[in-house]
Motif scaffolding. Sequence first.
Motif, PDB file in Angstrom:
ATOM      1  N   ILE A   1     -16.417 -14.080   4.086  1.00 36.29           N
ATOM      2  CA  ILE A   1     -15.642 -15.327   4.083  1.00 36.29           C
ATOM      3  C   ILE A   1     -14.398 -15.228   3.203  1.00 36.29           C
ATOM      4  O   ILE A   1     -13.279 -15.436   3.667  1.00 36.29           O
ATOM      5  N   ILE A   2     -14.534 -14.911   1.911  1.00 38.73           N
ATOM      6  CA  ILE A   2     -13.369 -14.950   1.019  1.00 38.73           C
ATOM      7  C   ILE A   2     -12.643 -13.614   0.948  1.00 38.73           C
ATOM      8  O   ILE A   2     -11.536 -13.533   0.402  1.00 38.73           O
TER       9      ILE A   2
ATOM     10  N   PHE B   1      -1.813  -0.291   2.031  1.00 42.14           N
ATOM     11  CA  PHE B   1      -3.232  -0.608   2.165  1.00 42.14           C
ATOM     12  C   PHE B   1      -3.348  -2.062   2.599  1.00 42.14           C
ATOM     13  O   PHE B   1      -2.349  -2.800   2.626  1.00 42.14           O
ATOM     14  N   SER B   2      -4.532  -2.473   2.938  1.00 38.65           N
ATOM     15  CA  SER B   2      -4.730  -3.848   3.394  1.00 38.65           C
ATOM     16  C   SER B   2      -5.808  -4.523   2.560  1.00 38.65           C
ATOM     17  O   SER B   2      -6.721  -3.869   2.049  1.00 38.65           O
ATOM     18  N   VAL B   3      -5.666  -5.834   2.411  1.00 41.21           N
ATOM     19  CA  VAL B   3      -6.681  -6.642   1.739  1.00 41.21           C
ATOM     20  C   VAL B   3      -6.986  -7.841   2.631  1.00 41.21           C
ATOM     21  O   VAL B   3      -6.159  -8.242   3.461  1.00 41.21           O
ATOM     22  N   CYS B   4      -8.151  -8.401   2.446  1.00 48.76           N
ATOM     23  CA  CYS B   4      -8.548  -9.580   3.210  1.00 48.76           C
ATOM     24  C   CYS B   4      -8.304 -10.824   2.375  1.00 48.76           C
ATOM     25  O   CYS B   4      -8.949 -11.020   1.336  1.00 48.76           O
ATOM     26  N   HIS B   5      -7.362 -11.645   2.823  1.00 50.61           N
ATOM     27  CA  HIS B   5      -7.040 -12.906   2.155  1.00 50.61           C
ATOM     28  C   HIS B   5      -7.828 -13.995   2.866  1.00 50.61           C
ATOM     29  O   HIS B   5      -7.324 -14.685   3.745  1.00 50.61           O
ATOM     30  N   GLY B   6      -9.088 -14.125   2.486  1.00 53.22           N
ATOM     31  CA  GLY B   6      -9.979 -14.967   3.270  1.00 53.22           C
ATOM     32  C   GLY B   6     -10.257 -14.280   4.595  1.00 53.22           C
ATOM     33  O   GLY B   6     -10.688 -13.129   4.628  1.00 53.22           O
ATOM     34  N   ILE B   7      -9.959 -14.972   5.692  1.00 52.32           N
ATOM     35  CA  ILE B   7     -10.161 -14.362   7.006  1.00 52.32           C
ATOM     36  C   ILE B   7      -8.900 -13.657   7.500  1.00 52.32           C
ATOM     37  O   ILE B   7      -8.907 -13.049   8.569  1.00 52.32           O
ATOM     38  N   ARG B   8      -7.817 -13.728   6.741  1.00 48.64           N
ATOM     39  CA  ARG B   8      -6.568 -13.076   7.128  1.00 48.64           C
ATOM     40  C   ARG B   8      -6.496 -11.681   6.523  1.00 48.64           C
ATOM     41  O   ARG B   8      -6.854 -11.477   5.367  1.00 48.64           O
ATOM     42  N   ARG B   9      -5.999 -10.748   7.313  1.00 43.07           N
ATOM     43  CA  ARG B   9      -5.771  -9.402   6.800  1.00 43.07           C
ATOM     44  C   ARG B   9      -4.307  -9.274   6.392  1.00 43.07           C
ATOM     45  O   ARG B   9      -3.405  -9.589   7.163  1.00 43.07           O
ATOM     46  N   VAL B  10      -4.078  -8.834   5.165  1.00 44.20           N
ATOM     47  CA  VAL B  10      -2.732  -8.737   4.600  1.00 44.20           C
ATOM     48  C   VAL B  10      -2.393  -7.275   4.352  1.00 44.20           C
ATOM     49  O   VAL B  10      -3.192  -6.529   3.771  1.00 44.20           O
ATOM     50  N   LEU B  11      -1.212  -6.862   4.797  1.00 47.31           N
ATOM     51  CA  LEU B  11      -0.739  -5.499   4.585  1.00 47.31           C
ATOM     52  C   LEU B  11       0.112  -5.458   3.322  1.00 47.31           C
ATOM     53  O   LEU B  11       1.061  -6.232   3.175  1.00 47.31           O
ATOM     54  N   VAL B  12      -0.219  -4.575   2.406  1.00 43.78           N
ATOM     55  CA  VAL B  12       0.509  -4.432   1.141  1.00 43.78           C
ATOM     56  C   VAL B  12       1.239  -3.091   1.154  1.00 43.78           C
ATOM     57  O   VAL B  12       0.625  -2.042   1.343  1.00 43.78           O
ATOM     58  N   VAL B  13       2.557  -3.138   0.957  1.00 41.52           N
ATOM     59  CA  VAL B  13       3.394  -1.937   1.029  1.00 41.52           C
ATOM     60  C   VAL B  13       4.169  -1.796  -0.275  1.00 41.52           C
ATOM     61  O   VAL B  13       4.736  -2.767  -0.777  1.00 41.52           O
ATOM     62  N   SER B  14       4.203  -0.595  -0.831  1.00 42.51           N
ATOM     63  CA  SER B  14       4.919  -0.369  -2.092  1.00 42.51           C
ATOM     64  C   SER B  14       5.771   0.897  -2.038  1.00 42.51           C
ATOM     65  O   SER B  14       5.966   1.563  -3.047  1.00 42.51           O
TER      66      SER B  14
END
Length: 290
Positions: free
Chosen positions: A11-12, A40-53
């Motif tokens: 869920i979270i 890399f990616s993280v799960c923001h609740g049910i949303r998948r977020v792509l993190v680029v650096s």
Amino acid sequence: MPPEPAGSWPIIGHLHLLGGANQLLHRTFGVMADKYGPIFSVCHGIRRVLVVSNWEIVKECLATNDMVFAARPKYLAVKIMGYDHAMLGFAPYGQYWRDMRKLTMVELLSNSRLEMLKHVRDTEIKLLLKDLHDRSIKNGGHVMVEMKEKFGNLTMNIIVRMLAGKRYFGTDTNGDEESARFQKALGDFFYLLGLFLVSDAVPFLGWLDFVKGFVGKMKRTATEIDSAFSSWVEDHRRNRLNGSIDEEERDFIHVLLSNLEDGKISAVDTDTAIKGTCLVSVYDFCHQVQ
């Protein structure tokens, strides 16, 4: 698929790894990037977020594959206060987004249009200097002034005058009720837009945002902002009906009315498109000042 940090909960997702009163988000992502790489990616609740650096990957995302990343997810705050995502910066990619972007770049932000409204910038700068001079004379030649507020008012007066021909900030606004209400509504808008809402991460827990009172505050703020923008649009419509308008007096709303009401652009609701464009213009300029 890009790597994903361990520790995701049902869920979270990874939200429990990103919070904390003394935890800065960019530093958390920096630590994760050291471990998992520049993407890399993280799960923001049910949303998948792509993190680029990494700048090369950023270029790949925003230049090579810009169409893929043109749209943004829908957020509750923008739905309630941003005319249901009619603000250009938050609108989903599609015909409306393309039409409004073209209109904004060609008609509103072109060099010729900005040069035509140069007198607005000149006048506001002169008013600021006059105010500082008068304060200095009144206090014997020495006075302490909070320049951040002054520059903020200067910028906001320029953009609002370019949008609608009005002054709402600083001196010479006569402290009228309309000006005060508009300033407060804008302050509330920026505050509420920056809040983390449970419904954006976990939609079926959106009732928590109602319980906390966020939804009610957003609706009241949206009503105040819409009231101001609606009066701007109606004033401009009356001016158009009453006679011709000098080219130098054609602010952004006049240009938008000419294009939208003459059928030169596809928009379901003319007023919504105009007010959404006004709001995103104020939003962008405020962020530049900050």
